[in-house]
Structure formats: C-alpha cells, structure tokens
Design an enzyme around this catalytic site. Sequence first.
Site, PDB file in Angstrom:
ATOM      1  N   LYS A   6       0.836  -1.204   0.000  1.00 52.25           N
ATOM      2  CA  LYS A   6       0.000   0.000   0.000  1.00 52.25           C
ATOM      3  C   LYS A   6       0.874   1.259   0.000  1.00 52.25           C
ATOM      4  O   LYS A   6       0.518   2.274  -0.604  1.00 52.25           O
ATOM      5  CB  LYS A   6      -0.933  -0.006   1.208  1.00 52.25           C
ATOM      6  CG  LYS A   6      -2.060  -1.023   1.113  1.00 52.25           C
ATOM      7  CD  LYS A   6      -3.012  -0.844   2.276  1.00 52.25           C
ATOM      8  CE  LYS A   6      -4.218  -1.782   2.165  1.00 52.25           C
ATOM      9  NZ  LYS A   6      -3.849  -3.183   2.301  1.00 52.25           N
ATOM     10  N   GLU A  57      -2.836   6.591   7.998  1.00 49.70           N
ATOM     11  CA  GLU A  57      -3.674   7.505   7.231  1.00 49.70           C
ATOM     12  C   GLU A  57      -4.518   8.344   8.177  1.00 49.70           C
ATOM     13  O   GLU A  57      -4.942   7.866   9.232  1.00 49.70           O
ATOM     14  CB  GLU A  57      -4.638   6.741   6.305  1.00 49.70           C
ATOM     15  CG  GLU A  57      -4.016   6.144   5.083  1.00 49.70           C
ATOM     16  CD  GLU A  57      -5.059   5.450   4.221  1.00 49.70           C
ATOM     17  OE1 GLU A  57      -6.233   5.327   4.652  1.00 49.70           O
ATOM     18  OE2 GLU A  57      -4.712   5.023   3.114  1.00 49.70           O
ATOM     19  N   HIS A 116     -14.099  -3.244   9.396  1.00 49.20           N
ATOM     20  CA  HIS A 116     -13.461  -2.759   8.171  1.00 49.20           C
ATOM     21  C   HIS A 116     -13.574  -3.759   7.026  1.00 49.20           C
ATOM     22  O   HIS A 116     -12.811  -3.692   6.062  1.00 49.20           O
ATOM     23  CB  HIS A 116     -11.980  -2.418   8.409  1.00 49.20           C
ATOM     24  CG  HIS A 116     -11.761  -1.477   9.548  1.00 49.20           C
ATOM     25  ND1 HIS A 116     -12.144  -0.156   9.497  1.00 49.20           N
ATOM     26  CD2 HIS A 116     -11.235  -1.666  10.789  1.00 49.20           C
ATOM     27  CE1 HIS A 116     -11.841   0.433  10.640  1.00 49.20           C
ATOM     28  NE2 HIS A 116     -11.304  -0.462  11.438  1.00 49.20           N
ATOM     29  N   ARG A 165      -7.002  -8.110  -8.398  1.00 50.33           N
ATOM     30  CA  ARG A 165      -7.716  -9.380  -8.527  1.00 50.33           C
ATOM     31  C   ARG A 165      -9.191  -9.093  -8.725  1.00 50.33           C
ATOM     32  O   ARG A 165      -9.627  -7.942  -8.686  1.00 50.33           O
ATOM     33  CB  ARG A 165      -7.534 -10.223  -7.260  1.00 50.33           C
ATOM     34  CG  ARG A 165      -7.957  -9.488  -5.991  1.00 50.33           C
ATOM     35  CD  ARG A 165      -7.961 -10.363  -4.776  1.00 50.33           C
ATOM     36  NE  ARG A 165      -8.096  -9.623  -3.532  1.00 50.33           N
ATOM     37  CZ  ARG A 165      -9.231  -9.181  -3.019  1.00 50.33           C
ATOM     38  NH1 ARG A 165     -10.368  -9.377  -3.674  1.00 50.33           N
ATOM     39  NH2 ARG A 165      -9.269  -8.555  -1.864  1.00 50.33           N
TER      40      ARG A 165
END
Length: 668
Positions: free
Chosen positions: A116, A200, A235, A292
């Site tokens: 990420k 973040e 999440h 994917r």
Amino acid sequence: MFDKILVANRGEIACRIIRTARRLGVATVAVYSEADAGALHVELADEAWPIGPAPARESYLCIDKLIDAAHSSGARAIHPGYGFLAENEGFAEACARAGIAFIGPPAAAIRAMGSKSAAKNLMEQAGIPLVPGYHGDDQQAETLREAARAIGYPLLIKASAGGGGKGMRVVRGPADFDAALASARREAASAFGDDRVLLEKYLERPRHVEIQVFADSQGNALHLFERDCSIQRRHQKILEEAPAPGMPPELRGRMGEAAVAAARAIGYLGAGTVEFLLAADGRFYFMEMNTRLQVEHPVTEMITGQDLVEWQLRVAAGAPLPCRQEDLTLCGHAIEARVYAEDPAREFLPSTGVLAHLRPPQPNPHVRVDTGVRQGDAVSIHYDPMIAKLIVWDQDRPSALRRLQKALADYQVVGVATNLQFLAAVAAHPAYQQGDFDTHFIERHHEALFPGAEPASDEILALACLDILLHRRREAEEVSRDSPDPWSPWHQANGWRLNSDNYHVLTLLDEERLLEVTAHFRDDCYLLELPGRILAACGEYCASGDLLARLDGRQTRATVVRRGRQLTIMHGGRSHCLMLHDPAAGGEEQHRGGGRLTAPMPGKVIAVSVEAGKEVKRGTPLITLEAMKMEHTIAAPADGTVARVNFRVGDLVSEGEELIAFEAAEAG
C-alpha cells in the site's frame, strides 16, 4: 482460449470459476485440502487433486504444490480466485517460470500495488489524490509515532500488504497507539506474512466507493462503473451495491478516469479494483488497488450484463477486451449481501459447526446465490466463514431493496449462527433505504441494528408445540403400523385418557425462561393454553417439509428444524431457538464460568499478556485468540487477580475451554 485450467482456491469463487469455464468448454482442475475433500468445488470440477492438510499455509498457500498439480493434471493456466495467493507476486512469477498462464495481472503490477505504501507513492506521481498519511519504508515504532503526531488523531493503522480489514486499527489518541500498532502488526504478519504498516488520516464520514477496471494485452483499458461498499463491520464489507446511490454522472466519470489512469500507470492486465474514499464534499482519495477479482464483482455483472470471469479467461488467453468504454451502459440496480457464519451480537465472532439445514432463496432473474457449501457441510476454523453471497437486481434501488428484504427473509440456515437477521435490519433501516450512509453506518445506528434477543412470541410457541404434537402423532402412527394390535389406544397420540380430559403439558426453554403450554386435544385441532392467550391450532406438513399451520383459523407457514431436543422455528423472516425441556436431564450450571474466562470460539492462542498471580484492572487485555484470520482479545471483566493461565502462545483451543481462572476483587 485455454483447454484446461486449475482453480487455486476454494469455496464460492472456485465454484463460480468452474461453472463459467464449463460454459466456455474449458476443463477444470480443483485442488483441495484434507478439510475440503468433500467440498462442492471438488464435486463440480472435472478432476481434483489433494494438496495437503487443512491449514491454508500447508495447502492453498503452497505455491510448489499448486504448480505441481497444474503440471500433473495438464492444466495450461491457473486462476487464483481471490484471497490466498491471488495477489502474491511470487505465485505469478512461479507460474511464468513453469510456463503456466496466470489468470491475473503480471507480477510487476501486483508488486506495484501489493505494498500500500509503494502504491500510494506511485499514485501520487500519477496525480491521483491521496488521503494525508505516512507510507514510508522506515517502520521503527518511534518513526511511526512521530508520523502519527504529524498527521493528527484520529488516524488509521493499515497493513501495508493486504486488505479485508486484516491488520487495520482505528487510533483515537496517542495513548492507544502502541497497543494498536502491535496488534495490527501481529494480525498483518499472520494474514499476509508481512507486518509492515502505513498510517492515514481517519476521515469521519467517508463512503467507500470502488471502480471496477479491466485491461488487455493490446493496451486497451476501461472501467465498468462503481460499487458502493460503505456498509462494513471490522473494516470488512458486508453489503455492496452498484451503482453508488446518489452518484452524479460527472463524478462517476472523473472517478472512472482516475481508476483507468491508475491501471495504466502500472501496466495492468485483467480484472482489478481501484478503491477510493469519497468525502461528503465530493472529493475522492485513492485508498488502494486490489489486483484481482473482488468478492462483490456480481453486482457489476448484474448492472452491465457482462461476465467478468469470462473476461478474465479470454484476456489471459490473449484476446482483446470484448467491448469499448462507450459500449458499456448501466442497467438497473444490484445489491450484494455477504451471508456469514458469525454472531453479530458477539462482535461478529465467527461461528463454526455443521450446516444442519440450509435453504437459500430460489434463484431467478432477480435473485442470485453464489455459494460453495451445501446442507451437511461444515464451517471450520481454517477458512473464511462466508456461507454465500446473495445478490439481487431490479430496475431501480427501491425495487432492489424490496427484493433483498424478501430474499433475506427466505434464507434459512440452522447449525451455525449467521448474520442474516442483522443484514435484514440494515436493509430495513430508514437511513440505509434513503441512501444516507457511510463507512461508520453500523456504529452510528448500533442501537437500532442490535435490538437484543426477543422472547418467543405466542405464535412461535404455538408453531413449536404444533410441530411437537404432529411429530408425536406421526411417530405413534408408525408404531401402530408395525404393531400386532394397530387399534390399541396405547398407540394413539391424541391425548386419550380414560374418564378424564385429554391434554398434554409441554415445557419449553426459551433462553432462561421456562414456559409451560397445555395442549388440549379436540377432534379437529389442539387448544393451546399459551402464556398470553388460548389459541386453536391445527396443521400438516407440506411436501417440502414445511409446517402449514392454522392458528385461530389464520393460515401461516413455518419451517421447524429439530436437532435432538432443540427446535429452530423459522417464520416471518426470523429464526428462534427453543429447547424441549426434559426434567430427567437434570439441572445444568446456570452460570457457566463464574470466575472462568472461556474461549468464545475455537482458535489459536497468539498472545498471553499476563501471568498467574498478576493483579489487573477491568478491561486489561489478558489473552488473544486468532480464528479465521481475525483476532479476538479476552479482557479482564473486573478488577481482580489472574489465578491461573491454562494455555500458551501457539496452543489450539476449543470453544468453551477455560483460558484463564480469574478472581474478581471484593467490592468495597
């Protein structure tokens, strides 16, 4: 097109790939662990190869075993599905070295998006907006603490290498940072073999909107519109829909263009999803790219009329995309609900067991069920607890919502706890129906979505008693048929008494409530004395096994599943469990545990935070379990002392086993 492919996965996605390949005339090879020897995907495939023990790390995650199975079976390509090795660059490279086509993007694209942190750097260079945060290589705890202070709280710690909510923690203040970081790293290492994280800024009311992209080897790339995946627990998505409610065409176009630009920036090939956070002011931020097919891809298929798995197979074989961007149009609205074996009332803990009764809604042009299990299959601790994906479609969102509510009401599962009634509560909530939601919807509406268990109504009790009485009558008739004296009154189940009123008293246990129902036998019905009223009941079983009942003349239908003395009554879209009380069974402990802290689910001990003799405060973490790739921490229920720790890190535990003996401090 390939003549034979190996499906390197299990469950509903393996079944979906096998069915699509069969429709295209492509032979399929399934692989299976010892736990999946009798699984549905094994039954559906043309051939199947064993690859090892139940734990995924010894079977589905073993690249060498998968390559060997492909060579031995003559498969020319491998489809990884999603999860497991689907986003593993090493697997894609191993396929290339072995001369086997990987039905997915090239290893370089997986590598670019697999981290990420690296993905955010790349997207930043491509001019795609990012959420403020830290995604650097320096992973020292002090560096991360300083970055957190610079970003400001609240913030999100996210595993750099994966998704699905694994290794993700919300941190509200600096005092919670170290514990959250340790837990996120531990979970990330377990799920992805990589404990690196990124930070973040935590947006308070964002929507999670993703764009389905596709690219071919001829340089063509396009998007198939958006999906809204904002309804999440831990999440992880549980309800997804397409198109996103209230999405302006101009914003849809800009997000689609950004997603295609992201795909082009990494030389993408095949199916992928670019995920964004969409703020209330219309600004969107790149979050990650999943290299994917996504679990929620069916909603895109339903609104575009395209088969994305077929697209994957054709593109991987070198064919161009079957259409251009301008050829794609939106048609109607689709919603997907993920049906899980889990208990929402216990923080969505996974539930294991045998699917003793499984009846999904009947598929039709408006209702689709993607599943990898059948009645009698087991949900184990080794894999994701998803039972099925329930997908509905209609011309507009209100109509699709009605389809969803009806389909959820028709879905029947007995043997494990499920989230069906929770999904129904979300679908019925006024805010969800109006499209007023974001990623914190469940937390915001917690009280309405978790109303607590309702006691059995008189109608449920009447249905249970009617089932018991009809069942006894049927058993008596069977005994009578086999008896040398079939007309003996002792074979009757009609409450016959000599010179007295004919009645039976049925005692049922509803949680901890002991309920008595007196059933008086009449010529054409049973007269039931219920806690709230007296009711006339009669009925019979349908060919399907359902109970067709008439209660005070009103006809209704229910499904009653009996397992020993336990009855599960499914009626009106709800499920209720009752126990036929047997006084001879003796009294059981009413307060299991007392000073014992027991395992709420089967799993593996991954952390022990205390030792015997330690005094702790209420809420102190004591021991942490992992099951189905998720962590669950057992905390001290009160101030007190740890008397005994019964397990060590690495031990496997069963549900209900005593983990820690705990002595609460005396009040005062």
